[in-house]
Design a protein around this motif. Sequence first.
Motif, PDB file in Angstrom:
ATOM      1  N   MET A 187       0.826  -1.182   0.000  1.00 15.52           N
ATOM      2  CA  MET A 187       0.000   0.000   0.000  1.00 15.52           C
ATOM      3  C   MET A 187       0.876   1.253   0.000  1.00 15.52           C
ATOM      4  O   MET A 187       1.952   1.261   0.586  1.00 15.52           O
ATOM      5  N   THR A 188       0.340   2.280  -0.613  1.00  9.73           N
ATOM      6  CA  THR A 188       1.031   3.574  -0.586  1.00  9.73           C
ATOM      7  C   THR A 188       0.856   4.205   0.795  1.00  9.73           C
ATOM      8  O   THR A 188      -0.023   3.792   1.561  1.00  9.73           O
ATOM      9  N   PRO A 189       1.657   5.211   1.122  1.00  2.77           N
ATOM     10  CA  PRO A 189       1.462   5.872   2.417  1.00  2.77           C
ATOM     11  C   PRO A 189       0.038   6.430   2.584  1.00  2.77           C
ATOM     12  O   PRO A 189      -0.542   6.338   3.669  1.00  2.77           O
ATOM     13  N   SER A 190      -0.525   6.978   1.524  1.00  2.00           N
ATOM     14  CA  SER A 190      -1.898   7.502   1.603  1.00  2.00           C
ATOM     15  C   SER A 190      -2.892   6.379   1.871  1.00  2.00           C
ATOM     16  O   SER A 190      -3.823   6.528   2.679  1.00  2.00           O
ATOM     17  N   GLU A 191      -2.722   5.262   1.188  1.00  2.00           N
ATOM     18  CA  GLU A 191      -3.610   4.116   1.415  1.00  2.00           C
ATOM     19  C   GLU A 191      -3.473   3.596   2.843  1.00  2.00           C
ATOM     20  O   GLU A 191      -4.470   3.225   3.461  1.00  2.00           O
ATOM     21  N   LYS A 192      -2.251   3.601   3.383  1.00  2.00           N
ATOM     22  CA  LYS A 192      -2.057   3.169   4.771  1.00  2.00           C
ATOM     23  C   LYS A 192      -2.804   4.095   5.731  1.00  2.00           C
ATOM     24  O   LYS A 192      -3.434   3.630   6.685  1.00  2.00           O
ATOM     25  N   SER A 193      -2.743   5.390   5.481  1.00  2.90           N
ATOM     26  CA  SER A 193      -3.458   6.349   6.331  1.00  2.90           C
ATOM     27  C   SER A 193      -4.961   6.121   6.269  1.00  2.90           C
ATOM     28  O   SER A 193      -5.647   6.127   7.302  1.00  2.90           O
ATOM     29  N   LEU A 194      -5.473   5.918   5.072  1.00  2.79           N
ATOM     30  CA  LEU A 194      -6.915   5.693   4.941  1.00  2.79           C
ATOM     31  C   LEU A 194      -7.306   4.363   5.571  1.00  2.79           C
ATOM     32  O   LEU A 194      -8.352   4.264   6.225  1.00  2.79           O
ATOM     33  N   TRP A 195      -6.488   3.349   5.413  1.00  2.00           N
ATOM     34  CA  TRP A 195      -6.784   2.046   6.023  1.00  2.00           C
ATOM     35  C   TRP A 195      -6.902   2.179   7.542  1.00  2.00           C
ATOM     36  O   TRP A 195      -7.813   1.636   8.156  1.00  2.00           O
ATOM     37  N   LYS A 196      -5.994   2.937   8.138  1.00  2.86           N
ATOM     38  CA  LYS A 196      -6.066   3.157   9.583  1.00  2.86           C
ATOM     39  C   LYS A 196      -7.376   3.865   9.940  1.00  2.86           C
ATOM     40  O   LYS A 196      -8.053   3.483  10.900  1.00  2.86           O
ATOM     41  N   ALA A 197      -7.744   4.872   9.175  1.00  2.00           N
ATOM     42  CA  ALA A 197      -8.997   5.600   9.436  1.00  2.00           C
ATOM     43  C   ALA A 197     -10.208   4.688   9.260  1.00  2.00           C
ATOM     44  O   ALA A 197     -11.164   4.760  10.043  1.00  2.00           O
ATOM     45  N   LEU A 198     -10.189   3.831   8.269  1.00  2.00           N
ATOM     46  CA  LEU A 198     -11.314   2.914   8.043  1.00  2.00           C
ATOM     47  C   LEU A 198     -11.448   1.928   9.197  1.00  2.00           C
ATOM     48  O   LEU A 198     -12.558   1.591   9.611  1.00  2.00           O
ATOM     49  N   ARG A 199     -10.335   1.468   9.724  1.00  2.00           N
ATOM     50  CA  ARG A 199     -10.380   0.520  10.849  1.00  2.00           C
ATOM     51  C   ARG A 199     -10.821   1.201  12.133  1.00  2.00           C
ATOM     52  O   ARG A 199     -11.494   0.600  12.959  1.00  2.00           O
ATOM     53  N   ASP A 200     -10.451   2.485  12.307  1.00  2.00           N
ATOM     54  CA  ASP A 200     -10.681   3.168  13.576  1.00  2.00           C
ATOM     55  C   ASP A 200     -12.016   3.903  13.675  1.00  2.00           C
ATOM     56  O   ASP A 200     -12.457   4.214  14.769  1.00  2.00           O
ATOM     57  N   ASN A 201     -12.651   4.217  12.552  1.00  2.00           N
ATOM     58  CA  ASN A 201     -13.781   5.133  12.576  1.00  2.00           C
ATOM     59  C   ASN A 201     -15.100   4.564  12.065  1.00  2.00           C
ATOM     60  O   ASN A 201     -16.070   5.305  11.954  1.00  2.00           O
ATOM     61  N   PHE A 202     -15.156   3.316  11.742  1.00  2.00           N
ATOM     62  CA  PHE A 202     -16.347   2.809  11.077  1.00  2.00           C
ATOM     63  C   PHE A 202     -16.921   1.589  11.781  1.00  2.00           C
ATOM     64  O   PHE A 202     -17.087   0.523  11.184  1.00  2.00           O
ATOM     65  N   GLN A 203     -17.259   1.754  13.056  1.00  2.00           N
ATOM     66  CA  GLN A 203     -17.867   0.661  13.789  1.00  2.00           C
ATOM     67  C   GLN A 203     -19.160   0.252  13.068  1.00  2.00           C
ATOM     68  O   GLN A 203     -19.945   1.093  12.664  1.00  2.00           O
ATOM     69  N   GLY A 204     -19.322  -1.038  12.910  1.00  2.00           N
ATOM     70  CA  GLY A 204     -20.509  -1.533  12.229  1.00  2.00           C
ATOM     71  C   GLY A 204     -20.309  -1.757  10.739  1.00  2.00           C
ATOM     72  O   GLY A 204     -21.085  -2.457  10.114  1.00  2.00           O
ATOM     73  N   PHE A 205     -19.301  -1.150  10.159  1.00  2.00           N
ATOM     74  CA  PHE A 205     -18.988  -1.361   8.750  1.00  2.00           C
ATOM     75  C   PHE A 205     -17.588  -1.943   8.665  1.00  2.00           C
ATOM     76  O   PHE A 205     -16.643  -1.404   9.229  1.00  2.00           O
ATOM     77  N   ARG A 206     -17.480  -3.035   7.957  1.00  2.00           N
ATOM     78  CA  ARG A 206     -16.178  -3.687   7.812  1.00  2.00           C
ATOM     79  C   ARG A 206     -15.662  -3.480   6.398  1.00  2.00           C
ATOM     80  O   ARG A 206     -16.393  -3.691   5.428  1.00  2.00           O
ATOM     81  N   PHE A 207     -14.426  -3.097   6.300  1.00  2.00           N
ATOM     82  CA  PHE A 207     -13.787  -2.861   5.012  1.00  2.00           C
ATOM     83  C   PHE A 207     -12.730  -3.921   4.745  1.00  2.00           C
ATOM     84  O   PHE A 207     -12.116  -4.447   5.666  1.00  2.00           O
ATOM     85  N   ARG A 208     -12.537  -4.188   3.485  1.00  2.00           N
ATOM     86  CA  ARG A 208     -11.427  -5.026   3.025  1.00  2.00           C
ATOM     87  C   ARG A 208     -10.538  -4.154   2.160  1.00  2.00           C
ATOM     88  O   ARG A 208     -10.989  -3.189   1.565  1.00  2.00           O
ATOM     89  N   ARG A 209      -9.287  -4.541   2.057  1.00  2.00           N
ATOM     90  CA  ARG A 209      -8.385  -3.826   1.161  1.00  2.00           C
ATOM     91  C   ARG A 209      -7.911  -4.769   0.074  1.00  2.00           C
ATOM     92  O   ARG A 209      -7.879  -5.985   0.244  1.00  2.00           O
ATOM     93  N   GLN A 210      -7.593  -4.181  -1.065  1.00  2.00           N
ATOM     94  CA  GLN A 210      -7.074  -4.931  -2.208  1.00  2.00           C
ATOM     95  C   GLN A 210      -8.003  -6.105  -2.560  1.00  2.00           C
ATOM     96  O   GLN A 210      -7.584  -7.252  -2.636  1.00  2.00           O
ATOM     97  N   HIS A 211      -9.275  -5.797  -2.773  1.00  2.00           N
ATOM     98  CA  HIS A 211     -10.288  -6.816  -3.053  1.00  2.00           C
ATOM     99  C   HIS A 211     -10.490  -6.942  -4.564  1.00  2.00           C
ATOM    100  O   HIS A 211     -10.714  -5.949  -5.261  1.00  2.00           O
ATOM    101  N   VAL A 212     -10.414  -8.164  -5.070  1.00  2.00           N
ATOM    102  CA  VAL A 212     -10.540  -8.428  -6.502  1.00  2.00           C
ATOM    103  C   VAL A 212     -12.015  -8.427  -6.906  1.00  2.00           C
ATOM    104  O   VAL A 212     -12.846  -9.084  -6.279  1.00  2.00           O
TER     105      VAL A 212
END
Length: 103
Positions: A1-26
């Motif tokens: 992941m790029t640094p920007s993607e890493k930052s967004l991934w952290k935000a997605l994990r920390d701020n979205f209770q009830g919604f689960r995200f995946r990264r790099q999904h085909v």
Amino acid sequence: MTPSEKSLWKALRDNFQGFRFRRQHVIGDYIADFICLPARLVIEVDGEYHSTPQQRMLDETRTAYLKEKGYRVIRFTNDEVDFQIKEVVLKIKESLNPSPMRE
């Protein structure tokens, strides 16, 4: 992941209770940067090369394919993620909970 993607991934994990995200999904021939499957929401983080005419055309084709498959797609630039993460998080939350007036 790029640094920007890493930052967004952290935000997605920390701020979205009830919604689960995946990264790099085909999805077909494409790899979504991030996806919330139950919401059918794809989030793309675009670097500088996405501003070239050729890449914009490829991105439009990709977005059309994903929409055809029933996904909503939102895009952010690296700069938006790096310098306006709170606004990015807010836009994602709004996309997960669209108001009836916008539909």
